[in-house]
Scaffold this motif. Structure first.
Motif, mmCIF file in Angstrom:
data_model
loop_
_atom_site.group_PDB
_atom_site.id
_atom_site.type_symbol
_atom_site.label_atom_id
_atom_site.label_comp_id
_atom_site.label_asym_id
_atom_site.label_seq_id
_atom_site.Cartn_x
_atom_site.Cartn_y
_atom_site.Cartn_z
ATOM 1 N N PRO A 183 -5.000 25.552 -9.036
ATOM 2 C CA PRO A 183 -4.788 25.720 -7.587
ATOM 3 C C PRO A 183 -6.075 26.057 -6.831
ATOM 4 O O PRO A 183 -6.204 25.719 -5.656
ATOM 5 N N GLU A 184 -7.018 26.715 -7.507
ATOM 6 C CA GLU A 184 -8.279 27.076 -6.849
ATOM 7 C C GLU A 184 -9.324 25.976 -6.915
ATOM 8 O O GLU A 184 -10.384 26.098 -6.310
ATOM 9 N N ASP A 185 -9.053 24.918 -7.659
ATOM 10 C CA ASP A 185 -10.025 23.822 -7.812
ATOM 11 C C ASP A 185 -9.242 22.556 -8.158
ATOM 12 O O ASP A 185 -9.112 22.186 -9.322
ATOM 13 N N CYS A 186 -8.732 21.885 -7.142
ATOM 14 C CA CYS A 186 -7.768 20.791 -7.321
ATOM 15 C C CYS A 186 -8.379 19.464 -6.901
ATOM 16 O O CYS A 186 -8.588 19.213 -5.713
ATOM 17 N N TRP A 187 -8.680 18.599 -7.900
ATOM 18 C CA TRP A 187 -9.176 17.254 -7.632
ATOM 19 C C TRP A 187 -8.092 16.248 -7.989
ATOM 20 O O TRP A 187 -7.372 16.413 -8.988
ATOM 21 N N ILE A 188 -7.970 15.199 -7.182
ATOM 22 C CA ILE A 188 -6.983 14.151 -7.414
ATOM 23 C C ILE A 188 -7.622 12.801 -7.101
ATOM 24 O O ILE A 188 -8.372 12.676 -6.128
ATOM 25 N N ALA A 189 -7.324 11.805 -7.920
ATOM 26 C CA ALA A 189 -7.808 10.439 -7.686
ATOM 27 C C ALA A 189 -6.724 9.631 -6.993
ATOM 28 O O ALA A 189 -5.569 9.640 -7.422
ATOM 29 N N ILE A 190 -7.093 8.976 -5.891
ATOM 30 C CA ILE A 190 -6.154 8.148 -5.128
ATOM 31 C C ILE A 190 -6.856 6.849 -4.771
ATOM 32 O O ILE A 190 -7.883 6.848 -4.083
ATOM 33 N N ASN A 191 -6.318 5.744 -5.268
ATOM 34 C CA ASN A 191 -6.828 4.403 -4.952
ATOM 35 C C ASN A 191 -8.331 4.272 -5.213
ATOM 36 O O ASN A 191 -9.091 3.786 -4.372
ATOM 37 N N GLY A 192 -8.754 4.739 -6.377
ATOM 38 C CA GLY A 192 -10.143 4.572 -6.788
ATOM 39 C C GLY A 192 -11.107 5.582 -6.215
ATOM 40 O O GLY A 192 -12.310 5.477 -6.454
ATOM 41 N N LYS A 193 -10.633 6.569 -5.465
ATOM 42 C CA LYS A 193 -11.499 7.600 -4.900
ATOM 43 C C LYS A 193 -11.043 8.970 -5.384
ATOM 44 O O LYS A 193 -9.854 9.197 -5.604
ATOM 45 N N VAL B 213 -28.767 37.784 -1.165
ATOM 46 C CA VAL B 213 -28.133 36.632 -1.788
ATOM 47 C C VAL B 213 -26.625 36.791 -1.821
ATOM 48 O O VAL B 213 -25.892 35.845 -1.694
ATOM 49 N N LYS B 214 -26.152 38.040 -2.018
ATOM 50 C CA LYS B 214 -24.722 38.251 -2.130
ATOM 51 C C LYS B 214 -24.069 37.883 -0.804
ATOM 52 O O LYS B 214 -24.450 38.355 0.248
ATOM 53 N N ARG B 215 -23.075 37.063 -0.847
ATOM 54 C CA ARG B 215 -22.441 36.589 0.363
ATOM 55 C C ARG B 215 -20.945 36.795 0.291
ATOM 56 O O ARG B 215 -20.365 36.946 -0.787
ATOM 57 N N LYS B 216 -20.299 36.794 1.442
ATOM 58 C CA LYS B 216 -18.860 36.915 1.484
ATOM 59 C C LYS B 216 -18.227 35.580 1.104
ATOM 60 O O LYS B 216 -18.691 34.531 1.540
ATOM 61 N N PRO B 217 -17.167 35.616 0.308
ATOM 62 C CA PRO B 217 -16.471 34.347 0.001
ATOM 63 C C PRO B 217 -15.831 33.784 1.257
ATOM 64 O O PRO B 217 -15.391 34.516 2.145
ATOM 65 N N SER B 218 -15.787 32.457 1.348
ATOM 66 C CA SER B 218 -15.253 31.801 2.533
ATOM 67 C C SER B 218 -13.736 31.760 2.544
ATOM 68 O O SER B 218 -13.133 31.448 3.567
ATOM 69 N N GLY B 219 -13.082 32.033 1.423
ATOM 70 C CA GLY B 219 -11.624 31.994 1.367
ATOM 71 C C GLY B 219 -11.134 32.490 0.022
ATOM 72 O O GLY B 219 -11.921 32.904 -0.839
ATOM 73 N N ILE B 220 -9.815 32.442 -0.166
ATOM 74 C CA ILE B 220 -9.228 32.942 -1.406
ATOM 75 C C ILE B 220 -9.691 32.124 -2.602
ATOM 76 O O ILE B 220 -10.013 32.660 -3.669
ATOM 77 N N ALA B 221 -9.731 30.789 -2.456
ATOM 78 C CA ALA B 221 -10.168 29.941 -3.574
ATOM 79 C C ALA B 221 -11.593 30.275 -3.985
ATOM 80 O O ALA B 221 -11.919 30.351 -5.173
ATOM 81 N N ASP B 222 -12.454 30.496 -2.996
ATOM 82 C CA ASP B 222 -13.836 30.868 -3.267
ATOM 83 C C ASP B 222 -13.899 32.234 -3.951
ATOM 84 O O ASP B 222 -14.689 32.462 -4.867
ATOM 85 N N LEU B 223 -13.047 33.151 -3.510
ATOM 86 C CA LEU B 223 -13.023 34.494 -4.095
ATOM 87 C C LEU B 223 -12.600 34.454 -5.564
ATOM 88 O O LEU B 223 -13.198 35.119 -6.419
ATOM 89 N N LEU B 224 -11.567 33.665 -5.878
ATOM 90 C CA LEU B 224 -11.065 33.613 -7.245
ATOM 91 C C LEU B 224 -12.038 32.919 -8.191
ATOM 92 O O LEU B 224 -11.893 33.032 -9.409
#
Length: 571
Positions: free
Chosen positions: A111-121, A216-227
């Motif tokens: 859920p935090e890193d979701c890639w899907i292929a659709i029509n060759g992309k 360098v330490k930065r705030k995460p941009s969202g929940i997925a980034d945080l996890l």
């Protein structure tokens, strides 16, 4: 790729020396199309008759014979040409990300890193999953796979790119084996990971030398980034992931108010742990001068937290989506974005002047779109490198294996001839007394393999009849021994459980002492429907058998009647 970097390398004897096979590190630079300033030569071979310059002397000789025929060969020192300077600043992963092998896509299945292929992309749908009109579970069920057939069957003629941000398109699906093998692609990926880590380390050291510079330490941009943060406390990570699962179930059911309440719980949990993310609530901007930058609007891109910019004004359409779910498709397509480019494209539809006059309320207006805040160049570089490193590394091997294990239900139809509640009514009473139970996905349960007393988030769990149980209270006193329990920990053991015909008393005690949650609705098995289908199939067979018998009797009676008629006519 060869043309991009070959001119940037100088050989001592370029005419005679063959091109050596590159090492993995050199190969990464060759195919990535990048080179650091340290790798570039101090001077090039410049043409005395024009402004051309080349890293190889024989290249200059060819140039002068072709372009300045009849003139004597003459070379002057020259700096790096402008075209080569531009190559030094190319996007680092442009070459390897153009074609993504299937093995790489299959790694990004959480859920935090979701890639899907659709029509060759290949698309990164992590950001889009929560605002998908059909709910996030439909997206997550196809994570790491080619979903072209399902997409084309449901969304015929719909271009997915209109609903996504430009950076969601990662590359083409599959690599050309005649140019590069998947193994070599992963070699380049690992080499690039090492380069990015070294560069980040160098930036950290520079910041230590200059304390006044941005950290360098930065705030995460969202929940997925945080996890994705490997330094995040494991207990906090487990709690956030559990709440995120509850939120996905609410979004699947289009219960946006519940999703908003769960988001508030996550924010409170992070505040208690003193963990900050960049996205800010609406009240932070209600009386702020200078406007709201689009970078902040982009972080509010969910059905339960939906901001949209239209004609230089930012609107909060969260309440509107809750009151008008029939318009969620057109609104969510532009959640967190500037919808001005499609203004009045379709009269009467969002976004248009007619729509704004009829639906928009003054309280939805938050303020004007403001200028983007100044970002230190070093901080911007750190942000881009961190984002690139996260994409190249992908999820941990543990998360990948858990997601793949959770995707295979492995529950046979014969596990139960009917639902457990219909056979043991007392179980429904126990569940009702427990109140609302948390939801778990199969991938989350797959991580709970034990042993007992291990780190948080690894307690031995088991799925039985769409419910999730903690096996810890049963360890040490189970008649079949602990090994049998731990072997099936993290799995759906409904079939094995029913083979031993446990009594109602054992089931009641199980639900009283061990029940911790239930599966998300989209991943459940409907045992009652399976039993009904089996019954209908059996009943149909019996009816068919009866109809065949009746037909046979009718034929015999007809034959007998014809024989009697013939006998009467003969007599």
């Amino acid at each position: 790729c060869f043309r991009a970097t070959l001119p940037l390398r100088r050989r001592s004897n370029s005419r005679a020396a063959p091109l050596a096979e590159p090492t993995p590190r050199d190969s990464s630079r060759l195919c990535l199309g990048i080179m650091s300033a340290a790798d570039a030569p101090e001077s090039f071979f410049g043409c005395a008759y024009c402004h051309e310059a080349y890293p190889e002397e024989h290249q200059l000789e060819v140039h002068q014979r072709v372009m300045h025929d009849g003139k004597p060969y003459k070379c002057v020192p020259a700096p790096i040409p402008e075209r080569e300077q531009r190559l030094l600043h190319r996007a680092p992963t442009a070459a390897i990300s153009k074609s993504i092998p299937k093995s790489e896509v299959s790694r990004h299945c959480t859920p935090e890193d979701c890639w899907i292929a659709i029509n060759g992309k290949v698309y990164d749908l992590t950001e889009f999953a929560d605002r998908h009109p059909g709910g996030p579970t439909v997206i997550l069920n196809s994570a790491g796979r080619d979903a072209s057939k399902m997409y084309n069957d449901i969304h015929k003629g719909v271009m997915i790119d209109r609903y996504l941000r430009p950076d969601a398109h990662i590359g083409d699906y599959g690599v050309d084996e005649s140019l590069m093998s998947e193994e070599f692609w992963h070699t380049l990926r690992k080499a690039r990971i090492d380069e990015v880590r070294e560069e980040l380390k160098r930036l950290v050291e520079e910041n230590d030398e200059h304390p006044s510079s941005v950290g360098v330490k930065r705030k995460p941009s969202g929940i997925a980034d945080l996890l994705h943060d490997k330094g995040l406390d494991k207990d906090l990570r487990a709690k956030v992931q559990t709440l995120e699962t509850q939120k996905r179930v609410a979004l699947d059911a289009e219960d946006y108010e519940k999703a908003q309440a769960i988001k508030a719980k996550v924010d409170m949990l992070l505040a208690e742990a003193k963990v900050e993310i960049k996205a800010q609530p609406r009240k932070a901007f209600e009386h702020k001068e200078g406007g709201i930058p689009l970078s902040e609007v982009a972080r509010h891109n969910k059905p339960h937290d939906c901001w949209i910019a239209i004609n230089g004004v930012v609107y909060d359409l969260t309440d509107f989506l809750m009151q008008h779910p029939e318009q969620r498709n057109s609104v969510l397509a532009w959640a967190g974005r500037d919808a001005t480019p499609v203004w009045d494209k379709i009269p009467g539809r969002f976004p248009s002047s007619t729509w704004m006059t009829f639906y928009m309320r003054p309280e939805a207006q938050m303020g004007d779109v403001g200028a983007e805040p100044f970002v230190d160049p070093k901080s911007q570089l750190i942000r881009e490198l961190t984002r690139e490193l996260r994409r190249l590394e992908g999820p941990s091997e543990e998360d990948v294996q858990a997601a793949k294990a959770g995707g295979h239900r492995g529950v046979a139809a014969e596990a139960s001839k009917s639902s457990e509640e219909s056979r043991f009514p007392k179980l429904a009473e126990i569940v009702a007394k427990r109140g609302e139970l948390p939801f778990f996905s199969r991938a989350e349960v797959a991580k709970h393999k034990g042993p007992a007393g291990g780190p948080a988030g690894t307690e031995p769990y088991m799925i039985l009849h769409n419910k999730v149980y903690d096996l810890t209270p049963l360890l040490g006193c189970h008649p079949g021994g602990d090994e049998l329990l731990l072997t099936n920990a993290g799995m759906d053991a409904t079939k094995e459980f029913e083979l031993f015909e446990h009594s109602e008393k054992a089931r009641v005690r199980r639900d009283q002492d061990m029940l911790v949650g239930e599966l998300v609705p989209a991943e459940r098995v409907d045992y009652g429907a399976e039993a009904g289908a089996e019954g209908a199939q059996g009943g149909g067979a019996k009816a068919e058998s009866g109809s065949e018998l009746a037909k046979y009797v009718r034929f015999k009676l007809a034959d007998g009647a014809l024989a009697l008629v013939g006998l009467y006519a003969y007599s």
